[in-house]
Design a protein around this motif. Structure first.
Motif, PDB file in Angstrom:
ATOM      1  N   ILE A 187      10.825  -3.079   7.838  1.00  0.00           N
ATOM      2  CA  ILE A 187       9.608  -2.936   7.037  1.00  0.00           C
ATOM      3  C   ILE A 187       9.589  -4.009   5.950  1.00  0.00           C
ATOM      4  O   ILE A 187      10.485  -4.056   5.109  1.00  0.00           O
ATOM      5  CB  ILE A 187       9.517  -1.536   6.393  1.00  0.00           C
ATOM      6  N   GLU A 188       8.556  -4.846   5.973  1.00  0.00           N
ATOM      7  CA  GLU A 188       8.353  -5.844   4.929  1.00  0.00           C
ATOM      8  C   GLU A 188       7.210  -5.413   4.018  1.00  0.00           C
ATOM      9  O   GLU A 188       6.232  -4.814   4.482  1.00  0.00           O
ATOM     10  CB  GLU A 188       7.993  -7.201   5.543  1.00  0.00           C
ATOM     11  N   GLY A 189       7.328  -5.714   2.725  1.00  0.00           N
ATOM     12  CA  GLY A 189       6.250  -5.432   1.784  1.00  0.00           C
ATOM     13  C   GLY A 189       6.178  -3.986   1.335  1.00  0.00           C
ATOM     14  O   GLY A 189       5.162  -3.562   0.770  1.00  0.00           O
ATOM     15  N   LEU A 190       7.229  -3.218   1.550  1.00  0.00           N
ATOM     16  CA  LEU A 190       7.213  -1.804   1.161  1.00  0.00           C
ATOM     17  C   LEU A 190       7.014  -1.674  -0.347  1.00  0.00           C
ATOM     18  O   LEU A 190       7.635  -2.384  -1.144  1.00  0.00           O
ATOM     19  CB  LEU A 190       8.538  -1.148   1.560  1.00  0.00           C
ATOM     20  N   LEU A 191       6.151  -0.768  -0.760  1.00  0.00           N
ATOM     21  CA  LEU A 191       5.997  -0.460  -2.181  1.00  0.00           C
ATOM     22  C   LEU A 191       7.269   0.216  -2.675  1.00  0.00           C
ATOM     23  O   LEU A 191       7.684   1.245  -2.138  1.00  0.00           O
ATOM     24  CB  LEU A 191       4.808   0.470  -2.401  1.00  0.00           C
ATOM     25  N   GLU A 192       7.874  -0.348  -3.705  1.00  0.00           N
ATOM     26  CA  GLU A 192       9.120   0.211  -4.227  1.00  0.00           C
ATOM     27  C   GLU A 192       8.874   0.997  -5.512  1.00  0.00           C
ATOM     28  O   GLU A 192       9.634   0.919  -6.473  1.00  0.00           O
ATOM     29  CB  GLU A 192      10.152  -0.902  -4.413  1.00  0.00           C
ATOM     30  N   GLY A 193       7.793   1.773  -5.521  1.00  0.00           N
ATOM     31  CA  GLY A 193       7.508   2.687  -6.620  1.00  0.00           C
ATOM     32  C   GLY A 193       8.242   4.001  -6.434  1.00  0.00           C
ATOM     33  O   GLY A 193       8.788   4.303  -5.359  1.00  0.00           O
ATOM     34  N   ASP A 252       0.832  -1.204   0.000  1.00  0.00           N
ATOM     35  CA  ASP A 252       0.000   0.000   0.000  1.00  0.00           C
ATOM     36  C   ASP A 252       0.865   1.251   0.000  1.00  0.00           C
ATOM     37  O   ASP A 252       1.775   1.400   0.824  1.00  0.00           O
ATOM     38  CB  ASP A 252      -0.916  -0.005   1.221  1.00  0.00           C
ATOM     39  N   LYS A 253       0.566   2.158  -0.907  1.00  0.00           N
ATOM     40  CA  LYS A 253       1.394   3.353  -1.060  1.00  0.00           C
ATOM     41  C   LYS A 253       1.282   4.275   0.150  1.00  0.00           C
ATOM     42  O   LYS A 253       2.281   4.766   0.674  1.00  0.00           O
ATOM     43  CB  LYS A 253       1.011   4.102  -2.346  1.00  0.00           C
ATOM     44  N   SER A 254       0.052   4.501   0.609  1.00  0.00           N
ATOM     45  CA  SER A 254      -0.141   5.390   1.756  1.00  0.00           C
ATOM     46  C   SER A 254       0.579   4.874   2.992  1.00  0.00           C
ATOM     47  O   SER A 254       1.227   5.632   3.729  1.00  0.00           O
ATOM     48  CB  SER A 254      -1.636   5.544   2.058  1.00  0.00           C
ATOM     49  N   ILE A 255       0.463   3.566   3.241  1.00  0.00           N
ATOM     50  CA  ILE A 255       1.101   2.978   4.418  1.00  0.00           C
ATOM     51  C   ILE A 255       2.610   2.956   4.253  1.00  0.00           C
ATOM     52  O   ILE A 255       3.362   3.186   5.218  1.00  0.00           O
ATOM     53  CB  ILE A 255       0.527   1.573   4.666  1.00  0.00           C
ATOM     54  N   SER A 256       3.107   2.714   3.033  1.00  0.00           N
ATOM     55  CA  SER A 256       4.554   2.688   2.795  1.00  0.00           C
ATOM     56  C   SER A 256       5.194   4.045   3.099  1.00  0.00           C
ATOM     57  O   SER A 256       6.250   4.123   3.742  1.00  0.00           O
ATOM     58  CB  SER A 256       4.838   2.285   1.345  1.00  0.00           C
ATOM     59  N   HIS A 257       4.570   5.122   2.612  1.00  0.00           N
ATOM     60  CA  HIS A 257       5.085   6.462   2.922  1.00  0.00           C
ATOM     61  C   HIS A 257       5.214   6.653   4.432  1.00  0.00           C
ATOM     62  O   HIS A 257       6.252   7.099   4.942  1.00  0.00           O
ATOM     63  CB  HIS A 257       4.126   7.533   2.398  1.00  0.00           C
ATOM     64  N   ARG A 258       4.147   6.338   5.124  1.00  0.00           N
ATOM     65  CA  ARG A 258       4.102   6.595   6.561  1.00  0.00           C
ATOM     66  C   ARG A 258       5.073   5.702   7.320  1.00  0.00           C
ATOM     67  O   ARG A 258       5.691   6.135   8.301  1.00  0.00           O
ATOM     68  CB  ARG A 258       2.666   6.417   7.067  1.00  0.00           C
ATOM     69  N   ALA A 259       5.219   4.457   6.879  1.00  0.00           N
ATOM     70  CA  ALA A 259       6.150   3.543   7.545  1.00  0.00           C
ATOM     71  C   ALA A 259       7.574   4.106   7.509  1.00  0.00           C
ATOM     72  O   ALA A 259       8.298   4.083   8.518  1.00  0.00           O
ATOM     73  CB  ALA A 259       6.097   2.169   6.888  1.00  0.00           C
ATOM     74  N   LEU A 260       7.998   4.613   6.358  1.00  0.00           N
ATOM     75  CA  LEU A 260       9.340   5.190   6.245  1.00  0.00           C
ATOM     76  C   LEU A 260       9.489   6.434   7.112  1.00  0.00           C
ATOM     77  O   LEU A 260      10.498   6.614   7.804  1.00  0.00           O
ATOM     78  CB  LEU A 260       9.636   5.532   4.788  1.00  0.00           C
ATOM     79  N   MET A 261       8.486   7.302   7.083  1.00  0.00           N
ATOM     80  CA  MET A 261       8.583   8.550   7.849  1.00  0.00           C
ATOM     81  C   MET A 261       8.614   8.286   9.346  1.00  0.00           C
ATOM     82  O   MET A 261       9.461   8.822  10.080  1.00  0.00           O
ATOM     83  CB  MET A 261       7.399   9.466   7.503  1.00  0.00           C
ATOM     84  N   PHE A 262       7.693   7.459   9.826  1.00  0.00           N
ATOM     85  CA  PHE A 262       7.604   7.246  11.269  1.00  0.00           C
ATOM     86  C   PHE A 262       8.800   6.457  11.779  1.00  0.00           C
ATOM     87  O   PHE A 262       9.310   6.723  12.873  1.00  0.00           O
ATOM     88  CB  PHE A 262       6.296   6.541  11.627  1.00  0.00           C
ATOM     89  N   ALA A 263       9.265   5.488  10.991  1.00  0.00           N
ATOM     90  CA  ALA A 263      10.465   4.750  11.380  1.00  0.00           C
ATOM     91  C   ALA A 263      11.670   5.676  11.445  1.00  0.00           C
ATOM     92  O   ALA A 263      12.549   5.520  12.300  1.00  0.00           O
ATOM     93  CB  ALA A 263      10.723   3.608  10.399  1.00  0.00           C
ATOM     94  N   SER A 264      11.721   6.672  10.558  1.00  0.00           N
ATOM     95  CA  SER A 264      12.829   7.634  10.554  1.00  0.00           C
ATOM     96  C   SER A 264      12.799   8.548  11.769  1.00  0.00           C
ATOM     97  O   SER A 264      13.822   9.144  12.124  1.00  0.00           O
ATOM     98  CB  SER A 264      12.791   8.475   9.274  1.00  0.00           C
ATOM     99  N   LEU A 265      11.619   8.651  12.413  1.00  0.00           N
ATOM    100  CA  LEU A 265      11.486   9.492  13.606  1.00  0.00           C
ATOM    101  C   LEU A 265      11.558   8.686  14.901  1.00  0.00           C
ATOM    102  O   LEU A 265      11.495   9.260  15.989  1.00  0.00           O
ATOM    103  CB  LEU A 265      10.151  10.253  13.556  1.00  0.00           C
ATOM    104  N   ALA A 266      11.655   7.373  14.790  1.00  0.00           N
ATOM    105  CA  ALA A 266      11.795   6.535  15.983  1.00  0.00           C
ATOM    106  C   ALA A 266      13.250   6.527  16.442  1.00  0.00           C
ATOM    107  O   ALA A 266      14.166   6.880  15.697  1.00  0.00           O
ATOM    108  CB  ALA A 266      11.321   5.115  15.679  1.00  0.00           C
ATOM    109  N   VAL A 267      13.452   6.114  17.671  1.00  0.00           N
ATOM    110  CA  VAL A 267      14.795   5.987  18.211  1.00  0.00           C
ATOM    111  C   VAL A 267      15.174   4.504  18.168  1.00  0.00           C
ATOM    112  O   VAL A 267      14.676   3.706  18.965  1.00  0.00           O
ATOM    113  CB  VAL A 267      14.870   6.519  19.653  1.00  0.00           C
ATOM    114  N   GLY A 268      15.990   4.126  17.207  1.00  0.00           N
ATOM    115  CA  GLY A 268      16.351   2.721  17.049  1.00  0.00           C
ATOM    116  C   GLY A 268      16.036   2.237  15.641  1.00  0.00           C
ATOM    117  O   GLY A 268      15.722   3.017  14.746  1.00  0.00           O
ATOM    118  N   ARG A 269      16.122   0.924  15.450  1.00  0.00           N
ATOM    119  CA  ARG A 269      15.989   0.319  14.117  1.00  0.00           C
ATOM    120  C   ARG A 269      14.606  -0.311  13.931  1.00  0.00           C
ATOM    121  O   ARG A 269      14.175  -1.142  14.720  1.00  0.00           O
ATOM    122  CB  ARG A 269      17.061  -0.741  13.896  1.00  0.00           C
ATOM    123  N   SER A 270      13.948   0.080  12.853  1.00  0.00           N
ATOM    124  CA  SER A 270      12.678  -0.528  12.446  1.00  0.00           C
ATOM    125  C   SER A 270      12.907  -1.395  11.220  1.00  0.00           C
ATOM    126  O   SER A 270      13.844  -1.185  10.445  1.00  0.00           O
ATOM    127  CB  SER A 270      11.634   0.554  12.121  1.00  0.00           C
TER     128      SER A 270
END
Length: 449
Positions: free
Chosen positions: A51-57, A31-49
């Protein structure tokens, strides 16, 4: 304002001809909407996230590049899993160069929200299509929170945003139903002291709320007299997560319609996100008589998911309920194709938002359908379409995609039921959301050869 200009890409014309029934299984892109948010929120977390199934568009890759430019470490493993080491809320770094958003309005609007409450300055640029899209609806609330934004005429890109720390918490009522605007304000609120509130009179997709809560943000959703009230407490500390991205329902939409209108088709669509804020097209197609069943209901990454089985069935025109629009706003172009094949006149209105998507999707689809012989009446907020009653569409024309991926894919589906080929002037934009679209189409046709 100085900025780099993205290099033009040569058009990629594609001609689509009717080739018989579509059969087989479809594995959806993430899902494109969820993929965007997964990258952004993981980038704002403290530590390593993880992500499986990321849309690579291309749209999602633009988000990844922007988060790298602001300090996050983002890498793709050989098995397709993405690892993200975040910088923490408040830890975004000053980007050295302009952030090139390509064609992605979601990336642009959500990242504007992130930058707005950080002590950095970012310049946003994009391709010709994105640069024609107004950003005023995001500029207004972010300016209220203290961001200093200098945009091109009409509130468009290129745009420079200077964030403010500490930003000012606001209570903002959405003037239009927009998950992007809602999310931008909530993301600005992540690094803003106190409580930031968004009131949405009409519910929109809630991926941001679900995922922010999963990352540990203090967020509440309640019903008020004027609509849903989403509140987020600022100066949050997000915790790293393992995320599974479900299949994109907006990508599933093309196969739902193709399977419904091409005689003899039988398609199983795997792992489709069934978030109730995203299933409007499914409801409308069933109202029109589509034969679609969902099986294996389950939860993936906090989102409801199912497999969808679609078989060819005659469609009957309806008047599409206007209140469904927010839950299918990206699917209107392919709905218009379904309507072109139905019996009777379909009226689909209440979708003003289509005027400010990657293209003016109302005008662009009206022109494309008219070119291939469909009778269309254009309204300010949608289309009325006289269907073929299941007969093949005339076709035999070139249509303009207007740099819009959903227009290109929708007209490709129309080509599957046309008497003469439909030529799409430029299929390059399809790579922004569904790089394997044409490969998947070929596989579904080959399964019956």
């Amino acid at each position: 304002m100085s900025h780099a200009t993205p290099l033009p890409v040569s058009p990629l014309p594609v001609s689509i001809v009717a080739r018989g029934p579509l059969r087989g299984d479809v594995t959806l892109p993430g899902d494109k909407s969820i993929s965007h948010r997964a990258l952004m929120f993981a980038s704002l977390a403290v530590g390593r996230s993880r992500i499986e199934g990321l849309l690579e568009g291309e749209d999602v890759l633009a988000t990844a590049a922007a988060m790298r430019a602001m300090g996050a470490t983002i890498e793709r493993d050989s098995d397709g899993v993405w690892q993200v080491d975040g910088v923490g809320v408040g830890g975004l770094l000053q980007p050295v160069q302009a952030l090139d958003m390509g064609n992605s309005g979601t990336s642009t609007r959500l990242l504007m929200g992130l930058v707005a409450s950080h002590p950095i300055t970012a310049t946003f640029i994009g391709d010709a299509s994105l640069s024609s899209r107004p950003m005023g609806r995001v500029i207004e609330p972010l300016t209220q929170m203290g961001a200093d934004i200098t945009a091109s005429p009409g509130g468009r890109l290129p745009l420079m945003l200077r964030g403010l720390t500490p930003a000012v918490p606001v209570e903002y009522t959405l003037p239009v139903a927009s998950a992007q605007v809602k999310s931008a304000v909530l993301l600005a609120g992540l690094n803003t002291p106190g409580i930031t509130r968004v009131i949405e009179p009409v519910p929109t997709r809630d991926h941001s709320e679900r995922m922010l809560a999963g990352f540990g943000a203090e967020l509440t959703v309640e019903e008020g007299p004027d609509g849903r009230i989403i509140s987020i407490r600022g100066e949050a500390e997000l915790q790293p997560q393992d995320i599974q991205v479900p299949g994109d329902p907006s990508s599933a939409a093309f196969w739902l319609v193709a399977g419904s209108i091409v005689p003899g088709s039988h398609i199983t669509i795997r792992n489709a996100c069934m978030n109730p804020t995203r299933t409007g097209l499914l409801q409308v197609l069933r109202m029109m008589g589509a034969d679609i069943t969902d099986t294996s209901a389950r939860t993936v990454g906090g989102e409801p998911v199912a497999d969808l089985v679609v078989r060819h069935a005659p469609l009957t025109a309806i008047e599409v309920p206007a209140d469904i629009a927010p839950s299918m706003i990206d699917e209107y172009p392919i709905l218009f194709v379904a309507a072109a094949c139905a019996t009777g006149r379909t009226v689909a209105r209440g979708a003003h938002e289509l005027r400010v998507k990657e293209s003016d999707r109302i005008a662009t689809m009206a022109a494309a359908l008219t070119a291939i012989g469909v009778s269309v009446t254009e309204h300010d907020d949608g289309l009325s379409i006289d269907g073929s009653g299941g007969a093949r569409l005339p076709g035999g024309a070139q249509v303009a995609s207007k740099l819009d991926h959903r227009i290109a894919m929708s007209m490709a589906v129309a080509g599957l039921v046309a008497r003469a080929p439909i030529c799409i002037d430029d299929a390059n934009p399809v790579a922004t959301s569904y790089p394997a679209f044409f490969e998947t189409l070929d596989a579904l046709v080959r399964a019956t050869d």
